[in-house]
Structure formats: structure tokens, C-alpha cells
Enzyme design. Structure first.
Site, PDB file in Angstrom:
ATOM      1  N   MET A 122      31.818  28.237   3.328  1.00 50.10           N
ATOM      2  CA  MET A 122      32.010  28.982   2.089  1.00 50.10           C
ATOM      3  C   MET A 122      30.728  29.667   1.642  1.00 50.10           C
ATOM      4  SD  MET A 122      35.085  28.893   0.555  1.00 50.10           S
ATOM      5  CE  MET A 122      34.874  28.765  -1.212  1.00 50.10           C
ATOM      6  N   ARG A 129      30.297  33.456   0.890  1.00 50.15           N
ATOM      7  CA  ARG A 129      29.943  33.946  -0.438  1.00 50.15           C
ATOM      8  C   ARG A 129      28.840  34.988  -0.364  1.00 50.15           C
ATOM      9  NH1 ARG A 129      30.494  28.159  -3.754  1.00 50.15           N
ATOM     10  NH2 ARG A 129      32.750  28.356  -4.077  1.00 50.15           N
ATOM     11  N   TYR A 149      37.949  36.195  -4.554  1.00 44.16           N
ATOM     12  CA  TYR A 149      38.018  35.225  -3.449  1.00 44.16           C
ATOM     13  C   TYR A 149      36.663  34.612  -3.129  1.00 44.16           C
ATOM     14  CZ  TYR A 149      37.427  39.342  -0.193  1.00 44.16           C
ATOM     15  OH  TYR A 149      37.049  40.473   0.470  1.00 44.16           O
ATOM     16  N   GLU A 150      36.726  33.541  -2.344  1.00 40.20           N
ATOM     17  CA  GLU A 150      35.576  32.672  -2.053  1.00 40.20           C
ATOM     18  C   GLU A 150      34.981  32.058  -3.321  1.00 40.20           C
ATOM     19  OE1 GLU A 150      35.396  31.900   0.851  1.00 40.20           O
ATOM     20  OE2 GLU A 150      36.415  33.564   1.816  1.00 40.20           O
ATOM     21  N   GLY A 151      35.822  31.798  -4.285  1.00 36.66           N
ATOM     22  CA  GLY A 151      35.389  31.253  -5.562  1.00 36.66           C
ATOM     23  C   GLY A 151      35.192  32.364  -6.554  1.00 36.66           C
TER      24      GLY A 151
END
Length: 596
Positions: free
Chosen positions: A291, A295, A439-441
């Protein structure tokens, strides 16, 4: 139309002048590389994205992906472009040499990724997801898994996906329901459903390697009970070729606002054969390696969108004739002046310009430290670089994507009504950019990560990588005849960041909601101070180039103008951010829920 020329001159400036590229080439891992080679690689990458990927961007948006008889078809031209991408070696640029990679620094990989994302963000997601999966496999996979999969992934023959999200869990991965049960041969059988899986299925590669979060039968509840599994679409034969189909299928494609050329899939795993990556119940550790890589990559997507938005808007502003300059007619031979003469259009163009150039400078700084964290000569050097990357990862992801989305919308505004219709392609940029903030947090999660994890980690040690060089620059340049005023503005902004850091640390210990209420503003404040530092250093370098001639003279003059615009029109936001942070949570949390 979408206008894009790779900004190679600025990239050269960033790696060779603003940042010390020789710091990397002195490392054993990069001893065969020099700045000339790096610039040649970037030039060739620029040709590829301009000639091959950019023409497919609009096609990918208009056609999208299709699910036909259980097979996901990518848009016209994508398969040929991907084959050419791999054949030219772009999939292996930063890959490990032990597995067929070229072993170039992440700094170079980041700039290539920026160009890909500018030219065709949807296309870039296919190799981008593979890079993230390789990071997790390289760090946590067994030797058998690495030897079986990494070479294929680095070459681009096989791609990868990250299978985290389920209908009931997005950010809260402790709610994952997908199950994995042990098999007699040492593998596992994975069953469950995943949604929003970028590059989850497609026709670009002969196999797809899914990294899947799932629970073991004896898993403890919550986040501590998650494991990570490698589940291939096709089970490899002994010779490494794809064998029988595994129990994973794409059941649907998401119909999306943007990035339509990227296959965003719903996947069903039905007793699919998989292998454990890392330790049982320690999947989050391996997942975060993946992740965090993604990010940073998503942040670069924001930068890529900002650059093509800027270039497209500039091309239109120079061509579109409307009204006359308020200072007097500029082009009397034309029926009207081009809109670039108008101050408000200049405001938008300059904002986009300093966004792209500033984020490129910061992104390259973080990428360089990522290289040091992996290959530094000493443990201390590697640790310090790792601390800096940890601090700046949420800033790069959130601020770059926020600013990239802002730039795309400014491009639409520059075009006016012509930007709102599909003919010119800038409305696609606005739609494509929006997902990167999610996305990706989500960016709110990035802000919480910054104040909740990165600030308190190691008793605030992570801050040193940013705070110390900024502080040194201020001390060394406070009385500089040309930089003194700019340094004073930087010092005030840095002081606001220091005070905000102390405020959050003090208030957050007694009330976590206070830190959370300040998080988004604090992340932006941190990012703006980092950008201000880099723009001041840029001005310092540009100001020393008084003997520059030809294109370089104009280049450095533009750098000075851009730095001044950042300090005049962008950096003042830090004062407002500090006031918002100091206001606390009260007005944010006081309204009863039933009144909303």
C-alpha cells in the site's frame, strides 16, 4: 485537445541541480548509472508515452473495458501498446537485477511514472499495480514464490492486482470476510468476493497474480486476524507457463466516473488455490508494504494529471481569442486578444504550473530518499531515509492528488464552455483525477495516518528529515541579499508548522478527536512548507545562473517567476491553515447527529 510534451528540461533540473543525483550513483546498487544515462532513459520514455500512450487516452475513455463471455477486453490499442511497453523494457526499469530487472533508481522510475500518468492514467494502472505487488512479494514472499513469480512480473509477462476491498469493508479491513483454509499440499484454498479491484482482470498479460487479504479458520477478530495470499489466475506449470484456470473469475466491471480504460473488477474466489505471503495473521504488515508503494504511486498520478492539465490549458489560452487586455490591446492585428493576457487566466495557469513543478521537485526528493532507505551505505542513513519517506508518504498521496484534481478543474475553467464538453478532452482529466483522492486510502485517511501514526512514531523522529533541512536553509539564507525576503516568508510558515505540530501533539494526547479535526489542514500545511522550501532552493539555483544563455536563460527566469508566484499567492494559505488548526474541534463536532 489534450496537449502534452514530456517536461524533460524540468526533470533534468530536478535530478541534476535541485537534488544531488550523484548521491545515488555513489551507492553500490547504482554505481553503473550516471546523470547522462538517466536523462537518456527519460528522453526515450518521453518518446514512448507521447507516440504510443497519449493517442490512446481518449480512446480508452470513450470505449472503456468490456466483459464478454467471462473475458475482460481492454480498449482498442491497449494490448499492442502494452506489448510494446514490455518489449521496450519499461516494465523492468526499477526491477531487481536478480530477477531480470534493470535496477534503476526509484527516482527515475517516479519520473517515468509521471509521464505515463500524464499521457494515459488508465494504462498506467496496469503496470503500476504490478509494481506495488512486487514490493510486497520481494519483502515478504518465500524464496520459492519470488523465484516463481518475480521474473514474470518484472518482465510484464504477468501482471498483478491488490485484492483488499469487499462490499462491507473499505478502510476498515478488520471486517474482511474472505476465508482461507489449509490444503494438504501446503497451499491454501481462498473463498470470498472482492470489489473495486483495479486491473483485476484483462487481456494484456498471460497471467494475473492476485494478492488477496483473507482470514484463516483460527484467525483472531479484527485487523490482527488478516493474512495475505498470492492467488494466480492460472496455476503455473513446472516450466513456469500458465496452466489450469484457478478458481477466480471476474463477475462484473464497475461503471465509473473516470479511468474507464482501466478494468476495475468485481472478483469471486471460489476455493482458489493460493500461497501465504509472510506470516499467518500478519497480512497487514505485508499489505502496508504494498500500500505504501501504491500511495506514493497514486500521488504521482496527481502530479501527472496536473502537468497535462497545465499544458493543455496553456495551449488553449494562447489560441483562444476573447476580449482585449485591460492594459490595452496586445494584438491589434487580431479581432481579439488571446485569453492568456487576462490576469485571472494567468492566475489559473500559474497555479497549475507551480503545482506541477513543485510536486515534481518534492516527489523526486521522496523517491531519492526511498532509494537511500533501500540501498544506503549505513544503517543510520537507511533509517533516516526510511523515516522521511514514512512521514512524506501520506503528504505525497493526499496533497498531490488534491492539487492534481484542482489543476484538472482549473483546466476546464480555462477552456470555459469548451472544457465542459468532450471535444477537447480536459473534462476527461477532471473525471480521471477524482479517483486518486479516494483509492489506496482516502485523503482523509492519509491525514489521520500522518497525525496518528507518523508524528508520534519514534518520539517524533520522523519529522527530522523535513524540519532539519528547512531549519538549516533558513539559518543560512536569512540575510541573503536576494533570498532574504523569501526566506523570511518560509521562516514564518515553518514556524506555523512547528506550532501546529506542538498543538496537535499536546491536544491529541488528551483528546484524539482534536488531532483528527486538525489532520487534513495539518497535512496541507506540512506539504506547503515542504514545497516552499524547494521553491526557495529553486530560486537560489536559478538566481545563480546569471550567465545562462539561450533556452536556459528563459528556463531559469521562469523558475524565478514561478517561485515568486508560489510565495505571493500559495504560501499565504499556511496562515489560514494554522488558524483553522488552532480553532479545534468544537464547531466541527457540536452539531447533534439528528440535526444533520
Amino acid at each position: 485537445m489534450q496537449t502534452y510534451t514530456p517536461p524533460l528540461r524540468d526533470m533534468k533540473f530536478v535530478i541534476s541541480e535541485l537534488h544531488d543525483f550523484s548521491r545515488l550513483t555513489k551507492l553500490d546498487a547504482f554505481s553503473a548509472i550516471d546523470a547522462d544515462l538517466a536523462e537518456t532513459v527519460l528522453e526515450e520514455a518521453g518518446k514512448f508515452v507521447s507516440e504510443v500512450l497519449l493517442p490512446l487516452n481518449v480512446i480508452g475513455d470513450r470505449e472503456g473495458c468490456r466483459l464478454e463471455n467471462g473475458i475482460v477486453r481492454t480498449p482498442t490499442g491497449f494490448r499492442e501498446a502494452y506489448a510494446a511497453f514490455c518489449e521496450a523494457g519499461w516494465s523492468s526499469v526499477t526491477g531487481l537485477p536478480d530477477y531480470g530487472g534493470q535496477g534503476l533508481p526509484e527516482t527515475i522510475g517516479m519520473l517515468i511514472s509521471e509521464m505515463i500518468c500524464s499521457a494515459n492514467l488508465s494504462f498506467g494502472l496496469y503496470p503500476g499495480l504490478t509494481n506495488g505487488a512486487m514490493t510486497a512479494l520481494r519483502k515478504y514472499g518465500s524464496e520459492d514464490l519470488k523465484s516463481r513469480y518475480l521474473e514474470k512480473m518484472i518482465s510484464g509477462t504477468w501482471s498483478a492486482s491488490m485484492c483488499l476491498t469487499e462490499a462491507q469493508c473499505g478502510t476498515d479491513l478488520g471486517l474482511v470476510r474472505t476465508r482461507a483454509t489449509p490444503a494438504d499440499d501446503g497451499s491454501w484454498r481462498v473463498t470470498g468476493s472482492k470489489i473495486f479491484i483495479s486491473a483485476g482482470d484483462h487481456d494484456l498479460t498471460e497471467n494475473i497474480v492476485h494478492l488477496v487479504l483473507a482470514r484463516l479458520p483460527d484467525a483472531p477478530a479484527g485487523i490482527k486476524g488478516i493474512s495475505l495470499f498470492l492467488v494466480p489466475k492460472f496455476l503455473p506449470r513446472e516450466d513456469g507457463s500458465p496452466g489450469e484456470r484457478n478458481g477466480v473469475v471476474c463477475t462484473a466491471l464497475e461503471h465509473k466516473m473516470g479511468i474507464r480504460g482501466s478494468a476495475t473488477c468485481q472478483l469471486s474466489f471460489d476455493d482458489a488455490k493460493g500461497w501465504l505471503v509472510g506470516q499467518a495473521h500478519k497480512g497487514m504488515q505485508a499489505m502496508f508494504a504494498m500500500m505504501n508503494s501504491e500511495r506514493l504511486g497514486v500521488g504521482i498520478q496527481g502530479l501527472g494529471i496536473a502537468e497535462i492539465s497545465y499544458q493543455s490549458a496553456v495551449a488553449y489560452a494562447k489560441d483562444r481569442l476573447q476580449g482585449r487586455s485591460l492594459a490595452g490591446t496586445r494584438y491589434p492585428n487580431l479581432p481579439a486578444d488571446p485569453i492568456i493576457v487576462h490576469p485571472d487566466v494567468r492566475r489559473m495557469l500559474m497555479t497549475m504550473r507551480v503545482t506541477a513543478e513543485g510536486c515534481r521537485a518534492l516527489g523526486a526528493w521522496v523517491a531519492g530518499e526511498l532509494d537511500i532507505s533501500e540501498h544506503g551505505a549505513s544503517e543510520t542513513e537507511r533509517r533516516d531515509a526510511e523515516d522521511f519517506v514514512a512521514l512524506m508518504t501520506p503528504v505525497v498521496k493526499a496533497m498531490f492528488t488534491d492539487l492534481g484534481n484542482d489543476a484538472a478543474n482549473l483546466a476546464v475553467q480555462t477552456y470555459g464552455g469548451h472544457g465542459y464538453i468532450v471535444d477537447h478532452g480536459v473534462e476527461q482529466l477532471a473525471r480521471d483525477s477524482r479517483i486518486a483522492m479516494i483509492y489506496e486510502g482516502t485523503n482523509g485517511i492519509q491525514a489521520l495516518d500522518l497525525v496518528g501514526r507518523k508524528l508520534p512514531a519514534h518520539t517524533g523522529r520522523n519529522l527530522r528529515g523535513l524540519f532539519h533541512p528547512v531549519s538549516r536553509f533558513i539559518e543560512e539564507n536569512r540575510s541573503h541579499p536576494a533570498l532574504g525576503k523569501m526566506t523570511g516568508h518560509l521562516e514564518r510558515a515553518f514556524g506555523a508548522l512547528q506550532l501546529a505540530t506542538g498543538h496537535i501533539a499536546q491536544r491529541g494526547m488528551s483528546d484524539p478527536e482534536e488531532a483528527a479535526a486538525a489532520a487534513t489542514d495539518y497535512l496541507r500545511l506540512t506539504g506547503l512548507v515542504a514545497l516552499a522550501f524547494l521553491w526557495a532552493r529553486t530560486a537560489q539555483i536559478a538566481g545563480s545562473k546569471t550567465d545562462a544563455q539561450g533556452p536556459d536563460k528563459a528556463f531559469y527566469a521562469a523558475k524565478l517567476s514561478s517561485a515568486q508566484f508560489f510565495y505571493d499567492r500559495i504560501l499565504p494559505d499556511t496562515a489560514a491553515l494554522y488558524l483553522k488548526i488552532k480553532s479545534g474541534k468544537a464547531s466541527m463536532m457540536s452539531l447533534p447527529e439528528d440535526v444533520f
